[in-house]
Write a protein that holds these residues in place. Structure first.
Motif, short mmCIF file in Angstrom:
data_model
loop_
_atom_site.label_atom_id
_atom_site.label_comp_id
_atom_site.label_asym_id
_atom_site.label_seq_id
_atom_site.Cartn_x
_atom_site.Cartn_y
_atom_site.Cartn_z
N ILE A 37 1.41 20.69 -9.41
CA ILE A 37 0.71 21.92 -9.81
C ILE A 37 1.55 23.14 -9.48
N SER A 38 2.17 23.13 -8.31
CA SER A 38 3.06 24.24 -7.91
C SER A 38 4.24 24.37 -8.86
N LEU B 177 -0.48 21.64 -20.12
CA LEU B 177 0.02 20.35 -19.62
C LEU B 177 -0.75 19.94 -18.36
N GLY B 178 -0.96 20.89 -17.45
CA GLY B 178 -1.71 20.63 -16.23
C GLY B 178 -3.16 20.26 -16.52
N ALA B 179 -3.77 20.94 -17.50
CA ALA B 179 -5.16 20.64 -17.87
C ALA B 179 -5.27 19.24 -18.46
N VAL C 88 -6.82 26.02 -15.43
CA VAL C 88 -7.30 27.37 -15.09
C VAL C 88 -6.60 27.87 -13.82
N LEU C 89 -6.44 26.98 -12.84
CA LEU C 89 -5.77 27.34 -11.59
C LEU C 89 -4.32 27.77 -11.85
N ILE C 90 -3.62 27.06 -12.71
CA ILE C 90 -2.23 27.42 -13.05
C ILE C 90 -2.20 28.79 -13.73
N VAL D 27 1.34 23.02 -30.22
CA VAL D 27 2.39 22.14 -30.74
C VAL D 27 3.37 21.75 -29.64
N LEU D 28 3.82 22.74 -28.86
CA LEU D 28 4.76 22.45 -27.77
C LEU D 28 4.14 21.54 -26.71
N THR D 29 2.87 21.79 -26.38
CA THR D 29 2.19 20.94 -25.40
C THR D 29 2.06 19.52 -25.92
#
Length: 196
Positions: free
Chosen positions: A11-12, A46-48, A57-59, A164-166
């Motif tokens: 995440i970091s 990506l994180g989601a 949301v955190l990112i 698209v990138l994700t």
């Protein structure tokens, strides 16, 4: 390394990548040059997809706090608030839909829903919050022009680029980074997919 530490590191890392991407912004609507696109929502999406919608949301939150701490605000915090609200309006719905049943179909449906939400939130947030907070009071005709020729195409282009990138990246990094199969190549969801 335990599971929580591993997740926290990832995440970091995604937040740091998002912060770096915020520095590379470009205008896409010549008549509204202050509407600039950056690709910092890609790591958040990506994180989601990898860890759940709240991580996305955190990112979004972390990258905006970090940019404020490092660079400061040139818009009285309005630009950072806009970046957060618009980013979350794309990330959250897409992450929720995908994480309910991880498959190629739900990833696409989630990103389409997120693309619709970014338009709605973009218009409402600008008209009732962001423009007034920035001290811009547009007449009806000017506001209609801004929404029609500025916000709609801008947020549409942003949603398409980020989605698209994700989609391309998540398919490639889902196993190596998130330790899950994206299921983008299969029609049926693998019920045994576990995030480690």
């Amino acid at each position: 390394m335990n599971k929580n530490t591993n997740k926290l590191i990832k995440i970091s890392l995604l937040s740091a990548i998002a912060l770096i991407l915020m520095y590379f912004e470009f205008p896409v609507i010549p008549i509204f040059p202050w509407l600039k696109i950056d690709l910092s929502d890609v790591p958040a999406l990506l994180g989601a997809f990898g860890f759940g919608p709240l991580v996305g949301v955190l990112i979004e939150f972390i990258k905006n706090i970090l940019i404020l701490l490092i660079k400061g605000s040139q818009s009285g915090f309005v630009g950072e608030l806009a970046n957060f609200l618009i980013g979350v309006s794309l990330i959250l719905p897409a992450g929720i839909v995908y994480n309910r049943n991880k498959s190629k179909k739900t990833a696409l449906l989630g990103m389409i829903l997120g693309s619709a939400c970014i338009q709605i939130v973009g218009i409402l947030a600008n008209v009732y919050l962001l423009l007034p907070a920035y001290g811009m009071h547009l007449e009806s005709a000017e506001l209609l022009k801004y929404v029609t020729w500025g916000l709609l195409p801008f947020n549409g282009i942003k949603a398409i680029l980020v989605s698209v990138l994700t989609y391309i990246l998540y398919k490639k990094v889902s196993v190596s980074i998130f330790k899950v199969d994206s299921n983008f190549g299969s029609k049926e969801n693998n019920k045994n997919t576990i995030i480690q």
